[in-house]
Design an enzyme around this catalytic site. Structure first.
Site, PDB file in Angstrom:
ATOM      1  CB  SER A  67       5.192 -63.525 -18.002  1.00  0.00           C
ATOM      2  OG  SER A  67       5.983 -62.720 -17.301  1.00  0.00           O
ATOM      3  N   GLY A 306       2.247 -81.640 -20.341  1.00  0.00           N
ATOM      4  CA  GLY A 306       1.733 -80.697 -21.125  1.00  0.00           C
ATOM      5  C   GLY A 306       2.472 -79.563 -21.383  1.00  0.00           C
TER       6      GLY A 306
END
Length: 462
Positions: A67, A306
């Site tokens: 993915s 992040g």
């Protein structure tokens, strides 16, 4: 090691040793690790690509990233935005008239931005094989018109691979190229990514990893197949890549959209937009995503801020973590089901040495709590998956089964449900390609009860 960042040689030597040790400890046959730190990319490799052949992993070995392909597709979409060919808030049907769902009113309101942030209500496990031809995405989008929505558009972020295939088709329509060719021309070539590709036959030129299946705590055996994804799901699930190339792709995002040779691949505005929080995540644990940007998982916890993504394909597991505040990017590529345990232990050590704190692993409440789970009992259904929540041996129990075009992805997964809160439970799924504690979350929206597993919503049908 007292100072892991003292010299490049010290850094590589120390983490090679830890990678070798932890990979063996967790029965992962092979792994590749790439780390961008202090402006330098370190590429490490450990173990074997295939236990049947004994071919060793090297830094240039190619793995399936599953993915993580979605963020590559999202990046090319943003290039089209930069070129003025696409508006993020455009209705999908205005860009792609053949797009549709069984709900005509919902179809009219789904936007490109919603597809990128998994908030368009589309589902995930529609593994429809439309053949190997260059028209495979067009045929997939046509077939997907009959696939029910997982939940109403704009309700919440429910992981939706189908939406990224639609985005792949948008790329084809706006460029006049196949998605595969557009990825080469608009991303791989400008970035000099020589070990990044989308078609299985392209991998034959390189050392390629084979997935491995087996019971937890044992050395697994090679899987019976290398890949099960049809070409039509490529934009959501198939970029074949080395760990080093994945970090080079990440570095472009860290550097504001500029390649190492100065080529501008993406505008600074688009790079920032991809990392802007579009929607919160109901499941903050499966891939550590507190929210979703445009393609990116967003991490927003103390000491761990992040973006990145995870991916899996026939027990090859890939993890990408990027921390702009530290200029750090890390990619881990593996070839067996126990990669999650390796990731947790290795990244806790490695990120800790770089001043970044990993979130606590997901686990049942401690001390244990008692929750009445009977209101959640029943059958939940979305395309490709049936989830059954019931009582077994006096305890709440979940069965997760792949059906329809997804049948055969994995044997049914079953587990006791252990409470975390009054609506969140922990299920330990241990099978041939998985071994981890996963959240099972129950919500009610618009009078419909949903069960979330793996960030994917399924409505209750019985």
């Amino acid at each position: 090691m007292s100072n892991e960042r003292a010299t490049a040689g010290d850094f590589a030597s120390h983490w090679q040793e830890r990678l070798d040790f932890l990979r063996a400890k967790h029965h992962v046959p092979g792994a590749a690790l790439a780390v961008l730190v202090d402006g330098e990319i370190h590429e490490l490799a450990s173990g074997v690509l295939n236990r049947a052949t004994g071919v060793e992993v090297t830094p240039d070995s190619v793995f399936q990233s599953g993915s993580i392909a979605k963020v590559y597709t999202a990046t090319v979409i943003m290039r089209l935005v930069d070129e003025g060919k696409l508006d993020l808030d455009a209705l999908v049907v205005d860009v792609l008239p053949e797009f549709g769902t069984p709900d005509p009113e919902a179809t009219k309101v789904i936007t490109v931005r919603q597809l990128l942030s998994h908030s368009g209500g589309l589902t995930n496990d529609f593994h429809h094989d439309t053949g190997r031809g260059d028209d495979c995405l067009a045929k997939y989008v046509a077939a997907a018109r009959e696939v029910p929505l997982a939940l109403p558009p704009g309700t919440a972020a429910s992981y939706a691979g189908l939406g990224f295939v639609v985005l792949g088709r948008i790329i084809e329509v706006l460029t006049g190229k196949t998605w595969d060719q557009a990825m080469k021309d608009m991303l791989f070539t400008p970035l000099g990514l020589e070990r990044s590709m989308t078609l299985p036959e392209e991998v034959l030129r390189f050392r390629a990893a084979m997935g491995h299946l087996g019971a937890p705590g044992q050395d697994p055996d090679p899987a019976p197949v290398w890949d099960i994804q049809p070409r039509s799901t490529g934009p959501a699930a198939r970029v074949l890549v080395s760990a080093g190339d994945m970090v080079r792709f990440a570095r472009m995002h860290l550097d504001g959209g500029v390649a190492p040779d100065g080529t501008r691949v993406l505008s600074a505005e688009s790079v920032a937009a991809m990392r802007h929080r579009e929607v919160d995540s109901p499941d903050r644990w499966t891939v550590s995503a507190d929210g979703w940007g445009l393609g990116w998982c967003l991490y927003d916890q103390e000491g761990f801020r992040g973006f990145g993504h995870d991916g899996s394909a026939v027990s090859q597991h890939a993890l990408l973590r990027i921390f702009p505040g530290s200029g750090v990017a890390i990619a881990l590529m593996t070839n067996s089901g126990n990669a999650r345990a390796l990731y947790v232990e290795l990244f806790t050590e490695l990120l800790g040495a770089l001043g970044i704190t990993m979130p606590e692993p997901f686990a049942p409440a401690s001390p244990p709590i008692t929750v009445d789970a009977t209101p959640f009992f029943g059958t939940y259904r979305r395309t490709g998956v049936i989830i059954t929540v019931s009582e077994q041996d006096g305890k709440p129990h979940v069965r997760y089964e792949f059906v329809d075009d997804a049948a055969g992805v994995s044997p049914p997964l079953e587990s006791e449900l252990k409470p975390v809160t009054d609506t969140i439970f922990a299920a330990y799924f241990a099978g041939s390609g998985i071994s981890e504690e996963m959240p099972v979350i129950f919500t009610i929206t618009g009078g419909t009860q949903y069960c979330w597993v793996g960030m994917r919503a399924a409505p209750k049908i019985a």
